[in-house]
Design a protein around this motif. Structure first.
Motif, PDB file in Angstrom:
ATOM      1  N   ARG A   1       0.854  -1.197   0.000  1.00 25.43           N
ATOM      2  CA  ARG A   1       0.000   0.000   0.000  1.00 25.43           C
ATOM      3  C   ARG A   1       0.881   1.235   0.000  1.00 25.43           C
ATOM      4  NH1 ARG A   1      -3.933   0.636   4.562  1.00 25.43           N
ATOM      5  NH2 ARG A   1      -2.185  -0.175   5.751  1.00 25.43           N
TER       6      ARG A   1
ATOM      7  N   ASP B   1      -3.852   3.570  -0.410  1.00 20.19           N
ATOM      8  CA  ASP B   1      -4.457   2.477  -1.174  1.00 20.19           C
ATOM      9  C   ASP B   1      -3.373   1.598  -1.776  1.00 20.19           C
ATOM     10  OD1 ASP B   1      -6.915   1.354  -1.935  1.00 20.19           O
ATOM     11  OD2 ASP B   1      -7.680   3.344  -2.460  1.00 20.19           O
TER      12      ASP B   1
ATOM     13  N   GLN C   1      -4.250  10.128  -0.023  1.00 15.38           N
ATOM     14  CA  GLN C   1      -4.902   8.845  -0.329  1.00 15.38           C
ATOM     15  C   GLN C   1      -4.039   7.712   0.193  1.00 15.38           C
ATOM     16  OE1 GLN C   1      -5.795   8.354  -4.515  1.00 15.38           O
ATOM     17  NE2 GLN C   1      -7.040   6.528  -4.170  1.00 15.38           N
TER      18      GLN C   1
ATOM     19  N   VAL D   1      -3.290  13.594  -6.618  1.00 20.40           N
ATOM     20  CA  VAL D   1      -2.856  12.195  -6.746  1.00 20.40           C
ATOM     21  C   VAL D   1      -2.804  11.792  -8.228  1.00 20.40           C
ATOM     22  CG1 VAL D   1      -3.361   9.801  -6.153  1.00 20.40           C
ATOM     23  CG2 VAL D   1      -3.742  11.592  -4.459  1.00 20.40           C
TER      24      VAL D   1
ATOM     25  N   PRO E   1      -7.496   7.540  -8.651  1.00 19.17           N
ATOM     26  CA  PRO E   1      -6.921   8.607  -7.821  1.00 19.17           C
ATOM     27  C   PRO E   1      -8.029   9.385  -7.114  1.00 19.17           C
ATOM     28  CG  PRO E   1      -6.784   9.173 -10.163  1.00 19.17           C
ATOM     29  CD  PRO E   1      -7.240   7.749 -10.090  1.00 19.17           C
TER      30      PRO E   1
ATOM     31  N   VAL F   1      -0.095   8.568  -0.211  1.00 20.78           N
ATOM     32  CA  VAL F   1       0.381   9.706  -0.995  1.00 20.78           C
ATOM     33  C   VAL F   1       0.220  10.961  -0.148  1.00 20.78           C
ATOM     34  CG1 VAL F   1       0.154  11.001  -3.146  1.00 20.78           C
ATOM     35  CG2 VAL F   1      -0.391   8.568  -3.109  1.00 20.78           C
TER      36      VAL F   1
ATOM     37  N   ILE G   1      -4.582   3.226  -6.562  1.00 22.74           N
ATOM     38  CA  ILE G   1      -4.175   4.633  -6.595  1.00 22.74           C
ATOM     39  C   ILE G   1      -4.023   5.100  -8.040  1.00 22.74           C
ATOM     40  CG2 ILE G   1      -2.192   6.155  -6.138  1.00 22.74           C
ATOM     41  CD1 ILE G   1      -2.168   5.275  -3.390  1.00 22.74           C
ATOM     42  N   TYR G   2      -3.489   4.228  -8.875  1.00 25.61           N
ATOM     43  CA  TYR G   2      -3.288   4.584 -10.290  1.00 25.61           C
ATOM     44  C   TYR G   2      -4.626   4.686 -11.025  1.00 25.61           C
ATOM     45  CZ  TYR G   2      -1.221   4.586 -14.947  1.00 25.61           C
ATOM     46  OH  TYR G   2      -0.860   4.931 -16.225  1.00 25.61           O
TER      47      TYR G   2
END
Ligand SMILES: Nc1ncnc2c1ncn2[C@@H]1O[C@H](COP(=O)(O)OP(=O)(O)OP(=O)(O)O)[C@@H](O)[C@H]1O
Ligand SMILES: [Mg+2]
Length: 378
Positions: A224, A237, A235, A251, A246, A227, A242-243
């Motif tokens: 994980r 995750d 965030q 992010v 976002p 950010v 995340i990618y």
């Protein structure tokens, strides 16, 4: 029947022992230097054996956060627990953790073996068999058995880095804090070490907290990622989440490359669109925004569909500014309107001849699947 079963389950939950404490728990942790707050209240839970990265730009508070976990800085507010125990009054040496920083100082006059075993010696562990066995194991873990008798100045940068790593894990702490440990290595070696670090972490089963400002590094290694920006967690995750999802504009722009377009949101129950000045109405995923709201539309470059020729229905007309060959991919820089640039990528092995023949100034049509365009609050 169902009701009975679920109420029985609820009863079982209430009498069950509390979940095992996480490796690290931060509750409302803040840090202020003078009048400047560099860490705003942070709540964080890092599980046992997790590879957890803290990712953010320079100055966002990553090192400060690590130094508080390590005990080098005292939080201004909030509390930190390691394995369920508050560490407020515990000095660094009493915390069950070790650290590895970018400037890892090895003792120049000691061999690799003695560098790795130094801390065990200080802690009074017997040389044989206890200390030697632990050192041998650590040497094997970093594939440095052959170099055990060398001095640090007889090693390459990457090899020294491995020794520092072995030294950080030899005493088997529950947690290792790593602050940009690969920063001094060249790109090739960094990539190798990223894979090695992840393998090692899995093998030894230690919780790794890894600080970096390199998003690729965080994506490669982490279970994980948190950010951070300007002292706040944006965030937390898994890398893929995340990618792909976002949480906000920061992010989306920080992780990978992203086309970020300002516009106004419109939706029906079935579909959503965003009106972009100079471009027109484009497809978007149905978001949490309300009609007429200003939003940011985020579309990854690999999700853009490109076609040579003028735009038809549902397509955006654009002009090719440049096509850049990057080895593994082509990167197309496009102008869709005054002040609106788009980036599209294609794997360089793709056999789309029409696109490889494109030259700057050519007219292209751009589109994307509505689901690939995420609506974020502006
Ligand atoms: N002892 C200190 N006194 C005053 N300000 C500090 C102190 N330590 C850090 N800061 C400030 O706190 C902010 C966060 O610093 P920190 O070192 O945590 O950033 P970082 O995210 O680790 O950055 P980098 O990626 O450059 O290492 C910076 O603005 C920095 O100037
Ligand atoms: Mg730092």
């Amino acid at each position: 029947m169902t009701t009975l079963a679920s109420s029985a389950a609820a009863d079982a939950t209430t009498v069950r022992a509390p979940r095992e404490a996480p490796a690290i728990r931060l509750s409302g942790v803040t840090k202020t230097f003078g009048s400047i707050t560099v860490v705003h209240p942070i709540d964080l839970r890092i599980e046992d054996n997790e590879f957890f990265s803290i990712l953010g730009p320079s100055g966002c508070g990553k090192t400060t956060l690590m130094r508080m976990i390590a005990g080098f800085e005292t939080p201004t507010g909030g509390s930190i627990e390691l394995a369920g125990r508050s560490v407020e009054s515990l000095p660094t040496r009493k915390r069950d953790l070790n650290m590895l920083f970018q400037s890892y100082a090895l003792f120049p006059h000691l061999s690799v073996r003695d560098n790795i075993g130094f801390e065990l010696k200080v802690r009074g562990r017997k040389r044989y068999p206890e200390r030697d066995a632990a050192i041998d194991e650590a040497l094997a873990l970093v594939h440095m058995e052959r170099f055990a008798d060398r001095k640090p100045n007889e090693l390459s940068g990457g090899q020294r880095q491995r020794v520092a790593l072995a030294r950080a894990v030899v005493s088997r702490p529950s947690v290792v804090l790593l602050d940009e440990p690969l920063g001094a290595l060249d790109q090739q070696l960094r990539k190798e070490m990223q894979v090695e670090l992840k393998r090692m972490q899995r093998e030894v089963g230690i919780t790794f907290v890894y600080v970096t400002h390199d998003q690729e590094e965080a994506l490669t290694m982490s279970d994980r990622i948190a950010v951070m920006s300007e002292g706040r967690v944006q965030q937390i995750d898994a890398p893929r989440a995340i990618y792909d999802h976002p949480a906000n504009r920061f992010v989306a722009g920080f992780i990978g490359t992203c086309n970020l377009l300002d516009g106004v949101y419109h939706s029906t129950p079935a579909e959503a669109t965003v009106d972009i000045a100079g471009v027109g109405s484009v497809g978007a995923s149905v978001g949490a925004a309300s009609a007429g709201e200003s939003v940011t539309l985020a579309v990854r470059p690999e999700r853009l569909r490109l076609r040579a020729g003028s735009a038809g229905g549902g397509e955006i007309a654009a002009t090719l500014l440049d096509a850049v060959f990057l080895g593994d991919e082509w990167r197309y820089i496009l102008r869709a309107a005054e002040g609106v640039q788009l980036i599209a990528t294609r794997p360089s092995h793709s056999s789309d001849d029409e696109l490889t023949r494109l030259a700057p100034g050519d007219v292209v049509a751009v589109s994307w699947a509505a689901d690939d365009a995420r609506v974020l609050a502006s």
